[in-house]
Design a protein around this motif. Structure first.
Motif, PDB file in Angstrom:
ATOM      1  N   ARG A  99       3.632 -15.238  36.290  1.00  0.00           N
ATOM      2  CA  ARG A  99       2.689 -14.941  35.196  1.00  0.00           C
ATOM      3  C   ARG A  99       1.392 -15.734  35.359  1.00  0.00           C
ATOM      4  O   ARG A  99       0.327 -15.271  34.969  1.00  0.00           O
ATOM      5  N   GLU A 100       1.468 -16.944  35.946  1.00  0.00           N
ATOM      6  CA  GLU A 100       0.260 -17.724  36.198  1.00  0.00           C
ATOM      7  C   GLU A 100      -0.587 -17.067  37.286  1.00  0.00           C
ATOM      8  O   GLU A 100      -1.811 -17.049  37.199  1.00  0.00           O
ATOM      9  N   MET A 101       0.075 -16.527  38.313  1.00  0.00           N
ATOM     10  CA  MET A 101      -0.666 -15.823  39.377  1.00  0.00           C
ATOM     11  C   MET A 101      -1.328 -14.569  38.815  1.00  0.00           C
ATOM     12  O   MET A 101      -2.469 -14.274  39.152  1.00  0.00           O
ATOM     13  N   GLU A 102      -0.617 -13.838  37.959  1.00  0.00           N
ATOM     14  CA  GLU A 102      -1.192 -12.634  37.361  1.00  0.00           C
ATOM     15  C   GLU A 102      -2.398 -12.990  36.502  1.00  0.00           C
ATOM     16  O   GLU A 102      -3.413 -12.299  36.532  1.00  0.00           O
ATOM     17  N   ALA A 103      -2.300 -14.071  35.751  1.00  0.00           N
ATOM     18  CA  ALA A 103      -3.432 -14.520  34.922  1.00  0.00           C
ATOM     19  C   ALA A 103      -4.604 -14.923  35.813  1.00  0.00           C
ATOM     20  O   ALA A 103      -5.761 -14.595  35.525  1.00  0.00           O
ATOM     21  N   MET A 104      -4.323 -15.618  36.917  1.00  0.00           N
ATOM     22  CA  MET A 104      -5.378 -16.028  37.833  1.00  0.00           C
ATOM     23  C   MET A 104      -6.044 -14.800  38.456  1.00  0.00           C
ATOM     24  O   MET A 104      -7.267 -14.728  38.541  1.00  0.00           O
ATOM     25  N   LYS A 105      -5.245 -13.824  38.863  1.00  0.00           N
ATOM     26  CA  LYS A 105      -5.809 -12.598  39.444  1.00  0.00           C
ATOM     27  C   LYS A 105      -6.697 -11.883  38.433  1.00  0.00           C
ATOM     28  O   LYS A 105      -7.753 -11.372  38.786  1.00  0.00           O
ATOM     29  N   LYS A 106      -6.269 -11.875  37.167  1.00  0.00           N
ATOM     30  CA  LYS A 106      -7.058 -11.214  36.121  1.00  0.00           C
ATOM     31  C   LYS A 106      -8.389 -11.931  35.924  1.00  0.00           C
ATOM     32  O   LYS A 106      -9.439 -11.309  35.880  1.00  0.00           O
ATOM     33  N   VAL A 107      -8.358 -13.265  35.819  1.00  0.00           N
ATOM     34  CA  VAL A 107      -9.578 -14.049  35.620  1.00  0.00           C
ATOM     35  C   VAL A 107     -10.491 -13.940  36.832  1.00  0.00           C
ATOM     36  O   VAL A 107     -11.696 -13.722  36.703  1.00  0.00           O
ATOM     37  N   LEU A 108      -9.939 -14.086  38.033  1.00  0.00           N
ATOM     38  CA  LEU A 108     -10.752 -14.050  39.242  1.00  0.00           C
ATOM     39  C   LEU A 108     -11.269 -12.654  39.546  1.00  0.00           C
ATOM     40  O   LEU A 108     -12.260 -12.501  40.245  1.00  0.00           O
ATOM     41  N   GLY A 109     -10.617 -11.642  38.997  1.00  0.00           N
ATOM     42  CA  GLY A 109     -11.045 -10.270  39.228  1.00  0.00           C
ATOM     43  C   GLY A 109     -12.217  -9.846  38.366  1.00  0.00           C
ATOM     44  O   GLY A 109     -12.831  -8.811  38.605  1.00  0.00           O
ATOM     45  N   GLU A 110     -12.565 -10.655  37.362  1.00  0.00           N
ATOM     46  CA  GLU A 110     -13.692 -10.321  36.498  1.00  0.00           C
ATOM     47  C   GLU A 110     -14.989 -10.481  37.274  1.00  0.00           C
ATOM     48  O   GLU A 110     -15.165 -11.416  38.034  1.00  0.00           O
ATOM     49  N   THR A 111     -15.909  -9.544  37.072  1.00  0.00           N
ATOM     50  CA  THR A 111     -17.140  -9.533  37.850  1.00  0.00           C
ATOM     51  C   THR A 111     -18.091 -10.664  37.505  1.00  0.00           C
ATOM     52  O   THR A 111     -18.894 -11.062  38.331  1.00  0.00           O
ATOM     53  N   ASP A 112     -18.009 -11.220  36.284  1.00  0.00           N
ATOM     54  CA  ASP A 112     -18.937 -12.273  35.908  1.00  0.00           C
ATOM     55  C   ASP A 112     -18.448 -13.671  36.289  1.00  0.00           C
ATOM     56  O   ASP A 112     -19.049 -14.669  35.943  1.00  0.00           O
ATOM     57  N   CYS A 113     -17.352 -13.735  37.023  1.00  0.00           N
ATOM     58  CA  CYS A 113     -16.779 -15.017  37.426  1.00  0.00           C
ATOM     59  C   CYS A 113     -17.628 -15.641  38.535  1.00  0.00           C
ATOM     60  O   CYS A 113     -17.903 -15.008  39.539  1.00  0.00           O
ATOM     61  N   GLU A 114     -18.078 -16.865  38.325  1.00  0.00           N
ATOM     62  CA  GLU A 114     -18.884 -17.574  39.317  1.00  0.00           C
ATOM     63  C   GLU A 114     -17.980 -18.380  40.232  1.00  0.00           C
ATOM     64  O   GLU A 114     -16.783 -18.179  40.265  1.00  0.00           O
ATOM     65  N   ASP A 115     -18.552 -19.333  40.930  1.00  0.00           N
ATOM     66  CA  ASP A 115     -17.822 -20.181  41.866  1.00  0.00           C
ATOM     67  C   ASP A 115     -16.746 -20.978  41.128  1.00  0.00           C
ATOM     68  O   ASP A 115     -17.020 -21.615  40.127  1.00  0.00           O
ATOM     69  N   ILE A 116     -15.530 -20.929  41.633  1.00  0.00           N
ATOM     70  CA  ILE A 116     -14.415 -21.632  41.022  1.00  0.00           C
ATOM     71  C   ILE A 116     -13.886 -22.651  42.015  1.00  0.00           C
ATOM     72  O   ILE A 116     -13.718 -22.349  43.191  1.00  0.00           O
ATOM     73  N   ARG A 117     -13.629 -23.845  41.554  1.00  0.00           N
ATOM     74  CA  ARG A 117     -13.079 -24.897  42.408  1.00  0.00           C
ATOM     75  C   ARG A 117     -11.865 -25.490  41.718  1.00  0.00           C
ATOM     76  O   ARG A 117     -11.868 -25.680  40.504  1.00  0.00           O
ATOM     77  N   LEU A 118     -10.844 -25.794  42.492  1.00  0.00           N
ATOM     78  CA  LEU A 118      -9.662 -26.457  41.963  1.00  0.00           C
ATOM     79  C   LEU A 118      -9.833 -27.939  42.222  1.00  0.00           C
ATOM     80  O   LEU A 118      -9.690 -28.400  43.340  1.00  0.00           O
ATOM     81  N   GLU A 119     -10.185 -28.668  41.186  1.00  0.00           N
ATOM     82  CA  GLU A 119     -10.455 -30.090  41.344  1.00  0.00           C
ATOM     83  C   GLU A 119      -9.601 -30.881  40.372  1.00  0.00           C
ATOM     84  O   GLU A 119      -9.571 -30.582  39.182  1.00  0.00           O
ATOM     85  N   PRO A 120      -8.910 -31.894  40.865  1.00  0.00           N
ATOM     86  CA  PRO A 120      -8.102 -32.716  39.967  1.00  0.00           C
ATOM     87  C   PRO A 120      -8.981 -33.633  39.123  1.00  0.00           C
ATOM     88  O   PRO A 120     -10.106 -33.940  39.493  1.00  0.00           O
ATOM     89  N   LEU A 121      -8.445 -34.051  37.985  1.00  0.00           N
ATOM     90  CA  LEU A 121      -9.145 -35.045  37.174  1.00  0.00           C
ATOM     91  C   LEU A 121      -8.972 -36.404  37.829  1.00  0.00           C
ATOM     92  O   LEU A 121      -7.928 -36.707  38.396  1.00  0.00           O
ATOM     93  N   ASN A 122      -9.991 -37.231  37.741  1.00  0.00           N
ATOM     94  CA  ASN A 122      -9.936 -38.576  38.292  1.00  0.00           C
ATOM     95  C   ASN A 122     -10.317 -39.576  37.211  1.00  0.00           C
ATOM     96  O   ASN A 122     -11.037 -39.249  36.269  1.00  0.00           O
ATOM     97  N   LYS A 123      -9.850 -40.797  37.366  1.00  0.00           N
ATOM     98  CA  LYS A 123     -10.198 -41.869  36.451  1.00  0.00           C
ATOM     99  C   LYS A 123     -11.718 -42.020  36.437  1.00  0.00           C
ATOM    100  O   LYS A 123     -12.359 -42.019  37.480  1.00  0.00           O
ATOM    101  N   GLY A 124     -12.297 -42.078  35.243  1.00  0.00           N
ATOM    102  CA  GLY A 124     -13.739 -42.217  35.111  1.00  0.00           C
ATOM    103  C   GLY A 124     -14.483 -40.905  34.920  1.00  0.00           C
ATOM    104  O   GLY A 124     -15.675 -40.907  34.613  1.00  0.00           O
ATOM    105  N   ASP A 125     -13.803 -39.749  35.094  1.00  0.00           N
ATOM    106  CA  ASP A 125     -14.453 -38.452  34.892  1.00  0.00           C
ATOM    107  C   ASP A 125     -14.817 -38.260  33.427  1.00  0.00           C
ATOM    108  O   ASP A 125     -14.052 -38.607  32.528  1.00  0.00           O
ATOM    109  N   ARG A 126     -15.991 -37.705  33.185  1.00  0.00           N
ATOM    110  CA  ARG A 126     -16.406 -37.347  31.829  1.00  0.00           C
ATOM    111  C   ARG A 126     -15.893 -35.930  31.583  1.00  0.00           C
ATOM    112  O   ARG A 126     -16.123 -35.032  32.376  1.00  0.00           O
TER     113      ARG A 126
END
Length: 172
Positions: A99-126
């Motif tokens: 279901r997470e993959m299906e949700a990701m495919k739905k979100v990424l399939g939208e035409t207005d979706c810009e650059d997406i990056r998978l970035e972990p949170l780090n100590k000190g991030d705002r």
């Protein structure tokens, strides 16, 4: 090896994310699609070169591909020269629910979706809290444990620290 808490057999297909060499996403996906179920979302982008405009196809999630594989296929996929390793969580390959993959495919399939990056949170991030009682409040990550993050809020001239789910945080 894939360690499942349920002890399920190795012939069950599950989704995994794999780190790929830079700029190898399309080549690796094309090569691996002959043997496996691969998901590598792409986008068209117009680039200005010195003498003309050119439309290029780029990966929407740079540095990653997703594969629906069994354990033996997972081991075989790791032998590909473009694949670095599997994305892990707590030292084990991260299994992505269907279901997470299906949700990701739905979100990424939208035409207005810009650059997406998978970035972990780090100590000190705002970050900004996107849900719950503190929605739309900004803070700084103090510690991270699993999927929970402790934040420091600098408001009312005092520091308030509390823990929330990392799922409701966005980098600012």
């Amino acid at each position: 090896m894939i360690q499942r808490s349920t002890g399920s057999p190795s012939n069950i297909r599950e989704w995994f994310a794999f780190y790929i060499k830079p700029r190898h996403e399309k080549k690796a996906a094309a090569r691996l699609e002959e043997q496996f179920k691969i998901y590598c979302p792409l986008k068209e982008e117009r680039i200005r070169w010195s003498d003309r405009w050119k439309t290029v196809v780029k990966p929407l999630v740079p540095g990653y591909i997703f594969a629906n594989v069994t354990e033996p296929e997972w081991l075989h996929l790791l032998q590909d020269p473009s694949v670095f390793r599997t994305v892990c969580f707590k030292g084990k390959p991260a299994i992505i629910r269907e279901r997470e993959m299906e949700a990701m495919k739905k979100v990424l399939g939208e035409t207005d979706c810009e650059d997406i990056r998978l970035e972990p949170l780090n100590k000190g991030d705002r970050v900004e809290i996107t849900g719950g009682s503190f929605q739309n409040v900004n803070g700084v990550v103090v510690t991270i444990k699993g999927n929970r993050a402790s934040l420091r809020l600098d408001s009312l001239n005092c520091a308030m620290t509390f823990t929330v789910s990392a799922a409701i945080l966005e980098l600012v």
